[in-house]
Design a protein around this motif. Structure first.
Motif, PDB file in Angstrom:
ATOM      1  N   SER A  59       0.831  -1.204   0.000  1.00  0.00           N
ATOM      2  CA  SER A  59       0.000   0.000   0.000  1.00  0.00           C
ATOM      3  C   SER A  59       0.868   1.258   0.000  1.00  0.00           C
TER       4      SER A  59
ATOM      5  N   LEU B 219       1.500   4.364  -3.336  1.00  0.00           N
ATOM      6  CA  LEU B 219       0.802   5.589  -2.950  1.00  0.00           C
ATOM      7  C   LEU B 219       0.813   6.640  -4.057  1.00  0.00           C
TER       8      LEU B 219
ATOM      9  N   TRP C 239      -2.326   7.154  -6.411  1.00  0.00           N
ATOM     10  CA  TRP C 239      -3.640   7.642  -6.014  1.00  0.00           C
ATOM     11  C   TRP C 239      -4.093   8.854  -6.826  1.00  0.00           C
TER      12      TRP C 239
ATOM     13  N   ALA D  56      -4.859  14.062  -2.950  1.00  0.00           N
ATOM     14  CA  ALA D  56      -3.900  12.954  -2.919  1.00  0.00           C
ATOM     15  C   ALA D  56      -2.493  13.420  -3.244  1.00  0.00           C
TER      16      ALA D  56
ATOM     17  N   PHE E 183      -5.311   8.347   1.736  1.00  0.00           N
ATOM     18  CA  PHE E 183      -6.308   7.396   1.225  1.00  0.00           C
ATOM     19  C   PHE E 183      -5.863   5.933   1.372  1.00  0.00           C
ATOM     20  N   SER E 184      -4.804   5.709   2.130  1.00  0.00           N
ATOM     21  CA  SER E 184      -4.316   4.340   2.267  1.00  0.00           C
ATOM     22  C   SER E 184      -5.338   3.427   2.951  1.00  0.00           C
TER      23      SER E 184
ATOM     24  N   SER F  51     -11.486   0.193  -9.626  1.00  0.00           N
ATOM     25  CA  SER F  51     -11.257   0.272  -8.186  1.00  0.00           C
ATOM     26  C   SER F  51     -10.800  -1.077  -7.640  1.00  0.00           C
TER      27      SER F  51
ATOM     28  N   ALA G 259      -2.904  -1.793  -4.639  1.00  0.00           N
ATOM     29  CA  ALA G 259      -2.413  -0.959  -3.541  1.00  0.00           C
ATOM     30  C   ALA G 259      -2.294  -1.746  -2.245  1.00  0.00           C
TER      31      ALA G 259
END
Length: 817
Positions: A10, A14, A17, A69, A76-77, A131, A138
């Motif tokens: 994740s 990053l 994002w 972001a 948003f992790s 998504s 992610a």
């Protein structure tokens, strides 16, 4: 999607994002443009403005979150959680379902709504898919090393694809396999519909991901096969029996208004009823004796209630998808098992839907094609069990079960040499051990079929599986003209074996040509069970029977689609080869052996393919799940959780030192089962044994004058008989069955009548002149006075004990038509 706990992936991704949010915003602009371009008679309506506002909100939200972001990459992790991934997948699936239903549930009413709502739901579908992919990446990262563990599978698949593609090119260039044979040619069997195909694969993928994230699966192991059986039973039984108006079920007519079997189905059914009245197959040798026995058992429990008998048969055959599930699970994974089972369920559902519109053999028809398909699928499981264990017990069971399959469909015998060639490789080319196993297998098989062969010897004076008259079909096929003309065969003087050998030696190229043609046509028919890109107008309109009119040519996009299918089938071959070695090719061996039998018999297409054409979509389902499984490996799944460990066959050879007393019971059980068609023949006492005087007395008790009866019987063409009346159907003038070889009772004739069949020590066609749907009970005991015509009995009097009917005075001579 796979892992249950976050990892360093994740943090690694990053920086993606902002791109994710900006992409979503840009796609919303495309959706707004598509919505704006939808024609409208009154400008921008409130509904369209509302849709534009929703899409605009997505644009501004995507743009805003994209800039956020960029400032704080860790903000948003938290979104890379399983719940968010699952919600995204649910959004995508729901949007896709809504789009499909709006477009195809009722196009006439819902098409305007589809045109206006589709930009929004297509956007949600794409966002949901993006998504799922992005959040999974992610969360778990990208793992090409785990994916590389499947390289041996892909290498094997590549070799298989090259072979399949060469065969594909051979057919395209030479037209062998798609050019009709003059002796016999038909259309492919029913195809899986496109939406059923996609739904099956999606459900299979969901099962695959579920198994990849779980360690305790005992409940699922029971739940899945039970659910598949329940689904097959419900869907197949939901189709009413009044769809049975095809070549095996004449249209439902008065007086009984029941779906009575006809043609081959009626032949098997009448043979089964001969057991119940003590006529014992009319003194001949029935084909498919175990299936005839099965129908007799159903009649014993349900009498003449054909809807109940059809339901019972359907419930038995609903185990076919479950068998395919266990077979694919054994050779690959539960996900592949679910996928192939759903293919089988949906294909049969299509076959039931279209059974009034074209020729089909399905779960409600009294023919052996579908039962043979299930028997061969079970045979594959038994053979795999044998070739895994290779001990005395498994060899005896495999040989005995193969003998039972022969009593279902004799031409399955040609499966045996192909299977044993494959077994030689499975035995690691240890010829001595292979021969010993073959001897034990053959002994068990022969002991199983010996009672039936002995029965046939008592009937015709020679050991045979079938009545020699059944061989007339094959005899007629080995000629240039007069194919399917059964009159040219005399069982007393002609030999089918000699005919095949002599004609083949005289015309080797011609025989090789039609055998190859029908072999390839059988395999092509299996491939065409997978859907093509064809017109689909909606769920509420009749099924597009594009395969019925197929002339051997395809549009370029369908040719490309078939090549893709071949690649995925090759992936299935590669996956089973790497997991199970030669054992993984057992379904293919069964397919090739039975297909060879089709070619030698000079038959293929529709129901002739049904026993083995499932093998094509079987390997396709495995290949599809192999592809999806490889994708899950890239996103963090472990190969050992997605794909079960490889099968490791035992190397212990068959030895008689392993003999146990209980093995005798196994052998006796198979001998007893093989003897059942003979044993039940003797259970029922002959039902119709009354003398002529006794029959006359019964008619007199019903009010008919004895003198008139005696005067009538003094005519040479007069007939007095009793028996079980079957399949009464009312036809008016000019109506009847117009098939190639209609039963005499149902031929088109220029007078109104009820046609029926009378069973006693033989089968007779009856015609009773009437314009009214009289009360002719199905399966009732009856006495008839009739005149013998050329191919039927012209009934003057029929007496059912409780009531009787007379079509003409008995004083009218039989010479008057």
């Amino acid at each position: 999607m796979i892992s249950q706990t976050p990892n360093s992936a994740s943090k690694t991704h990053l920086h993606l994002w902002p791109w994710f949010f900006h992409t979503a915003a840009f796609e919303s602009l495309l959706a707004i443009l598509l919505l704006y371009l939808v024609p409208s008679e009154s400008g921008l309506s409130l509904a369209r403005l509302g849709l534009l506002a929703i899409l605009a909100l997505f644009f501004f939200a995507g743009t805003y979150f994209g800039f956020i972001a960029r400032r704080d990459l860790t903000r948003f992790s938290f979104a890379a959680r399983t719940s968010f991934i699952f919600s995204s997948a649910l959004l995508s699936l729901t949007s896709g379902l809504i789009l499909f239903l709006l477009r195809y549930l009722n196009p006439e009413k819902l098409l305007p709504y589809y045109e206006r709502l589709s930009p929004l739901f297509w956007y949600l579908l794409i966002i949901g898919l993006q998504s799922v992919i992005f959040l999974t990446l992610a969360r778990n990262g990208f793992h090409p090393r785990e994916f590389s563990k499947r390289k041996p599978v892909y290498f094997s698949a590549f070799i298989a694809f090259c072979l399949l593609f060469l065969i594909f090119l051979f057919v395209v260039i030479t037209k062998i396999g798609i050019t009709p044979d003059t002796a016999y040619w038909g259309e492919p069997g029913a195809a899986i519909l496109g939406w059923q195909f996609i739904l099956s694969i999606l459900i299979g993928f969901l099962v695959l991901t579920y198994y990849a994230t779980r360690t305790t699966l005992h409940t699922t192991n029971l739940f899945l096969p039970f659910s598949l059986y329940l689904l097959a039973s419900i869907l197949w039984l939901s189709v009413p029996v009044d769809v049975l108006k095809n070549s095996f079920y004449a249209p439902i007519t008065p007086p009984a208004n029941m779906p009575f079997p006809y043609s081959d189905a009626g032949f098997y059914d009448s043979l089964s009823q001969s057991l119940l009245i003590g006529s014992g197959y009319f003194g001949s040798i029935p084909p498919r004796p175990l299936y005839v026995l099965f129908l007799a058992i159903l009649h014993f429990f349900f009498g003449q209630n054909y809807p109940a008998i059809i339901t019972a048969q359907t419930l038995v055959l609903a185990f076919f998808p479950v068998t395919l599930y266990f077979l694919a699970k054994k050779l690959h994974s539960p996900a592949a098992g679910v996928t192939v089972a759903l293919f089988a369920i949906f294909r049969e559902l299509v076959g039931l839907w279209i059974s009034s519109n074209t020729r089909v053999a399905n779960s409600k028809v009294f023919t052996t094609d579908f039962p043979t398909a299930m028997a061969l699928a079970v045979l594959c499981l038994v053979l795999i069990w044998w070739l895994e264990r290779r001990d005395l017990k498994s060899t005896l069971v495999a040989g005995g079960f193969f003998g039972l399959v022969l009593l279902f469909r004799t031409q399955s015998l040609l499966v045996l040499p192909v299977v044993f060639i494959l077994a030689w490789f499975i035995y690691q080319r240890k010829t001595k051990e292979w021969i010993v196993a073959g001897i034990v297998f053959a002994a068990a098989m022969m002991l199983t079929v010996l009672p039936w062969l002995t029965h046939n010897y008592t009937v015709i004076g020679q050991f045979a599986f079938d009545d020699p008259r059944q061989s007339a079909v094959i005899y007629s096929q080995y000629s240039f003209t007069g194919n399917l003309d059964l009159s040219q065969f005399d069982p007393k003087t002609d030999s089918v074996g000699k005919r095949i050998v002599s004609f083949s030696l005289e015309n080797p190229a011609y025989v090789a040509g039609f055998i190859t043609t029908h072999i390839l046509n059988t395999e092509i028919g299996g491939l065409l069970a997978l859907p093509l890109i064809e017109k689909f107008e909606g769920l509420s309109v009749p099924v597009n029977l594009y395969w019925v009119a197929w002339d051997g040519s395809l549009a370029w996009y369908n040719l490309v689609l078939l090549v893709i299918y071949l690649a995925i089938i090759a992936m299935g071959f590669g996956a089973t080869w790497r997991r199970a070695g030669w054992i993984g090719l057992l379904p293919l061996a069964v397919n090739l052996g039975y297909t060879l039998a089709n070619g030698i018999s000079r038959f293929s297409s529709w129901r002739y393919n049904l026993p083995v054409d499932w093998v094509i979509y079987f390997y396709f389902a495995i290949g599809a799940m192999e592809v999806f499984g490889g994708i899950t490996l890239l996103f963090g799944a472990k190969a050992e959780t997605v794909f079960p460990i490889n099968i490791q066959p035992e190397t212990k050879p068959v030895t008689f030192h392993d003999f146990r007393p209980q093995f005798i019971f196994i052998i006796l059980a198979f001998i007893f089962t093989g003897a059942l068609p003979w044993l039940v023949k003797e259970l029922a006492q002959p039902r119709y044994t009354a003398s002529q005087e006794q029959l006359i007395q019964k008619l007199e008790s019903s009010g008919y004058a004895g003198g008139e009866i005696h005067d009538f019987l003094s005519q040479p063409a007069a007939v007095l008989s009793e028996g079980r009346m079957l399949y009464p159907r009312l036809y008016h003038r000019g109506d009847g069955m117009s098939s190639a070889n209609p039963w005499s009772a149902y031929k088109v004739r220029e007078f109104s009548r009820i046609g029926a069949i009378l069973l006693n020590t033989q089968r007779s066609d009856l015609i009773f002149l009437t314009k009214e749907p009289l009360d002719f009970p199905q399966g009732a005991d009856s006495i008839i006075l009739a005149c013998q015509r050329e191919d039927y009995l012209d009934v003057r009097v029929v007496d059912f004990g409780t009531h009787s009917y007379q079509s003409a005075p008995l004083s009218q001579p039989c010479t008057d038509n």
